[in-house]
Design an enzyme around this catalytic site. Structure first.
Site, PDB file in Angstrom:
ATOM      1  N   PRO A 147      -0.799  -4.008  -0.852  1.00  0.00           N
ATOM      2  CG  PRO A 147      -0.086  -1.868  -0.429  1.00  0.00           C
ATOM      3  CD  PRO A 147      -1.276  -2.882  -0.632  1.00  0.00           C
ATOM      4  CB  CYS A 148       1.345  -8.088   1.610  1.00  0.00           C
ATOM      5  SG  CYS A 148       1.551  -9.098   0.184  1.00  0.00           S
TER       6      CYS A 148
END
Ligand SMILES: [Zn+2]
Length: 259
Positions: A147-148
């Protein structure tokens, strides 16, 4: 994260699916899911980064492969019915150990929380590498799953996502309850840090942003958490000094975003 990093097989199967985020490409190897990519506005394989990697052989996926299950899981995630993924991932194409360590630290950021690029750099033991961390995340092969979108600028600004898809980053954060606001009419979108709880790296307690234990010099490394619910889901207890359980923050409005 169940990750395979042995650089042998180069065949990837891919499929392109419609989604609330526009068309997405999902690719898998014989080891696991290897790539997810937003393809808007061009919906074809030609628009994909994978098509520019001569070392890969790309084949259209067949019915019944894991890609289909991954697609269903992604849709569930985008509709708020799922908060994470347990697929085997294939990260053999990640460029360097540094890049891999950035992705692993990013994968550990809990649902509904954000950290800054500078904070992530410190977490991996490279405190001066905030910019290389941001650069590495531009090449995240598995957005959403790694989850950047939960990594923001030190000011809280939602800088670059999948190129310049900042609005997409906001939608993904809103889905998790992270409040965002635009500074003025044309200013950058930022997270509302005053409406979020905080946690120091490694601590098992969460705090109000005004807690005396939060020193200005440590702000860059804080995990910022959308709500008490999210903090407790992440296994954190309320701080005994600032007592966020007795003095909860007012809930920031957060729009429902995917239909
Ligand atoms: Zn506290």
């Amino acid at each position: 994260m169940n990750v395979n990093t042995d650089p042998k097989t180069r065949l990837l199967w891919y499929r392109i699916f419609p989604s609330p985020l526009g068309h997405i490409l999902i690719a898998q190897s014989d080891r696991g899911i290897a790539a997810i990519e937003f393809l808007e506005p061009d919906k074809s394989l030609r628009a994909s980064r994978l098509s520019r990697k001569p070392e890969l052989e790309l084949a259209r996926g067949r019915d019944g492969q894991d890609i289909e299950g991954a697609y269903q899981d992604l849709l569930d995630y985008l509709h708020g019915r799922r908060r994470g993924f347990d697929w085997p991932l294939d990260l053999r194409w990640v460029r360097s150990e540094f890049h891999r360590s950035v992705l692993e630290a990013t994968a550990a950021i809990p649902y509904g929380s954000v950290v800054s690029y500078a904070g992530l750099a410190r977490l991996i033991g490279r405190p001066s590498a905030a910019r290389p961390v941001a650069q590495a995340l531009r090449w995240n092969p598995l957005p959403i799953v790694i989850p950047c979108h939960r990594v923001v600028g030190s000011s809280g600004a939602l800088t670059g996502y999948a190129g310049n898809k900042v609005a997409l980053k906001q939608r993904l954060l809103s889905l998790e309850g992270v409040p965002t606001v635009r500074a003025g009419k044309t200013g950058p979108l930022t997270i509302q840090t005053q409406a979020m709880y905080v946690r120091h790296p490694g601590e098992r307690a969460y705090c109000l942003p005004t807690c005396p234990s939060v020193l200005p010099c440590g702000r860059a490394t804080l995990l910022r958490i959308a709500s008490r619910e999210r903090a407790e889901e992440a296994g954190l207890a309320p701080c005994r000094i600032c007592r966020p359980d007795l003095n909860p923050l007012p809930r920031a409005p957060c729009q429902a975003v995917f239909s």
